[in-house]
Enzyme design. Structure first.
Site, mmCIF file in Angstrom:
data_model
loop_
_atom_site.group_PDB
_atom_site.id
_atom_site.type_symbol
_atom_site.label_atom_id
_atom_site.label_comp_id
_atom_site.label_asym_id
_atom_site.label_seq_id
_atom_site.Cartn_x
_atom_site.Cartn_y
_atom_site.Cartn_z
ATOM 1 N N HIS A 14 44.254 -7.034 -9.655
ATOM 2 C CA HIS A 14 43.317 -6.558 -8.643
ATOM 3 C C HIS A 14 41.970 -6.411 -9.335
ATOM 4 C CE1 HIS A 14 41.696 -3.193 -5.947
ATOM 5 N NE2 HIS A 14 41.589 -4.329 -5.290
ATOM 6 N N LYS A 35 33.270 -3.468 -7.070
ATOM 7 C CA LYS A 35 33.541 -4.777 -7.685
ATOM 8 C C LYS A 35 32.835 -5.906 -6.937
ATOM 9 C CE LYS A 35 38.008 -4.253 -7.329
ATOM 10 N NZ LYS A 35 38.092 -2.870 -6.835
ATOM 11 N N ASP A 53 38.563 -9.771 -5.242
ATOM 12 C CA ASP A 53 39.690 -8.922 -4.885
ATOM 13 C C ASP A 53 40.920 -9.123 -5.778
ATOM 14 O OD1 ASP A 53 40.598 -6.746 -3.371
ATOM 15 O OD2 ASP A 53 41.698 -8.063 -2.025
ATOM 16 N N ARG A 106 27.791 7.595 -22.186
ATOM 17 C CA ARG A 106 26.427 7.139 -22.445
ATOM 18 C C ARG A 106 26.369 6.284 -23.720
ATOM 19 N NH1 ARG A 106 20.973 10.764 -22.976
ATOM 20 N NH2 ARG A 106 19.583 9.005 -23.298
#
Length: 151
Positions: A14, A35, A53, A106
């Site tokens: 996925h 995504k 997908d 970060r």
């Protein structure tokens, strides 16, 4: 499942994948993490869609290759607008995995890698909803490709 020689069924993940200058970048994250949206922005910047997908991954030797499942080939979901036909490419070597997270570190201290089908692949974590996410993904991929050329 694919074995080390590349014989067998591909692994289906996925994820969404694009090709940038012939290098495969796979976007992973939970549903709604951005995504498809990030892929759309990368395509707008010149990337080519591999798959949206779900992505088929197969191992050949010491490399992994990305392709779309046949039913999804050339389809891209644009949230709030629907499914659009899109030019796409197949059999692109995976170079970088981008994990999508709302709150990435970060300054990650260690070189980030994951093992997929027995192959070590670099990854980075980005917030897909940041305006600069597409540029950051391109920069990360550029760094990986450059480092691989020095080996």
């Amino acid at each position: 499942m694919t074995n080390a020689t590349g014989i067998g069924d591909p692994l289906k993940m996925h994820a969404t994948a694009v090709s940038i200058a012939g290098a495969g970048l796979m976007l992973c994250g939970k549903s709604g993490s951005g995504k498809s949206d990030l892929a759309l922005r990368l395509i707008d910047r010149g990337a080519a869609l591999i798959s949206d997908d779900y992505v088929d991954i197969r191992r050949t030797g010491d490399r992994l290759f990305l392709s779309p499942p046949s039913r999804l080939a050339g389809k891209l979901e644009v949230r709030s607008l629907g499914i659009f036909d899109q030019d796409h490419v197949s059999d692109i070597a995976l170079k970088l995995i981008v994990k999508l997270d709302d709150n990435p570190d970060r300054f990650p201290m260690d070189k980030q890698t994951m093992i997929l089908l027995g192959i070590t692949i670099p990854f980075c974590t980005l917030n897909a909803m940041e305006n600069s996410a597409s540029i950051k993904a391109e920069l990360a991929l550029q760094r990986i490709v450059q480092e691989a050329g020095k080996i």
